[in-house]
Scaffold this motif. Structure first.
Motif, short mmCIF file in Angstrom:
data_model
loop_
_atom_site.label_atom_id
_atom_site.label_comp_id
_atom_site.label_asym_id
_atom_site.label_seq_id
_atom_site.Cartn_x
_atom_site.Cartn_y
_atom_site.Cartn_z
N GLN A 46 0.83 -1.20 0.00
CA GLN A 46 0.00 0.00 0.00
C GLN A 46 0.87 1.26 0.00
N ASN A 102 -1.46 6.41 2.50
CA ASN A 102 -2.73 5.91 3.03
C ASN A 102 -2.64 5.66 4.53
N GLU A 148 -2.62 8.92 6.30
CA GLU A 148 -3.98 9.44 6.42
C GLU A 148 -4.69 8.82 7.63
N THR A 149 -4.40 7.55 7.90
CA THR A 149 -4.97 6.91 9.09
C THR A 149 -4.43 7.53 10.36
#
Length: 241
Positions: A206, A210, A213-214
């Protein structure tokens, strides 16, 4: 969602990979980012890029295994900015060898960065956060804390330990209005994996953005809510069912 604008955030291992992505994301949310790393050249490039895009960031040479240096870094941050709102324990290392080939020195080195480092940084940050009435700590863990594979014994030990430490800190810190979260990340397209495993298919991994962002999502929860642990996987994750 809580606002991150103006929050003072220290990210360890901020010179590349996930650490860089977290620095960029938090700066984009308006935080004042302190990007810490043992590699001055890498972290200065990250900070320069963030500033070039209008963000607020500072570089900080930081070795999380150096108790005196880490303490000085925290003191400088609080002295300059008046507070420390967020600590992201992201710095990590690994060595892909079997147990019989793993030296005691390498075992100690990996656990010093991956487990002792977050303990030390959290201990120092907690003292400041307690005095200011709250704060947040995010520990970047790994699916290596959930299951095991060959030739990563020290890494597994450090990440299982970090997950336990994170939950222990969560219990102790909640009464102090300090939130502690373990972000358990699956494989990412970062130098941490791709430099060591050139045959690895990037498609099964990934984007670190991402996961960053978490981290931002975790930090943006309302004051009355805390997320102790969150698991973030690529859709084709092979290290977790």
């Amino acid at each position: 969602m809580a606002e991150l604008n103006g929050k003072v955030a220290l990210v360890t291992g901020g010179g590349r990979g996930l650490g860089e992505a977290i620095c960029r994301n938090l700066a984009g949310a308006g935080a004042v980012v302190l990007a810490g790393d043992v590699r001055d050249d890498l972290v200065e490039q990250v900070v320069g890029s963030i500033r070039g895009n209008g963000g607020r960031a500072e570089s900080l040479r930081l070795d999380v295994t150096d108790e005196e240096g880490a303490s000085d870094a925290i003191e400088r941050i609080v002295g300059r900015h008046g507070r420390l709102d967020v600590l992201v324990n992201n710095a990590g290392i690994d060595l892909t060898v079997s147990v019989d080939q793993l030296s005691v020195a390498d075992w100690d080195r990996i656990l010093a960065v991956n487990l002792r480092g977050p303990f030390l940084m959290s201990k120092l940050a907690l003292a400041k956060m307690r005095g200011q009435g709250g704060g947040q700590i995010v520990n970047i863990v790994s699916t290596a804390a959930k299951r095991a594979w060959a030739n990563a014994s020290a890494y597994h030990a450090s990440k299982w330990g970090l997950l336990g430490l994170s939950h222990a800190l969560h219990v102790e810190a909640r009464p102090l209005k300090i939130k502690v979260t373990a972000v358990v990340a699956g494989g990412m397209r970062t130098p941490f994996l791709l430099d060591r495993f050139p045959d690895l298919d990037p498609g099964v991994l990934q984007d670190p953005a991402n996961v960053a962002e978490t981290v931002r999502f975790v930090l943006s929860q309302p004051d009355e809510t805390v997320i102790p642990e969150v698991l973030v996987l690529p859709m084709r994750e092979s290290s977790w069912p």
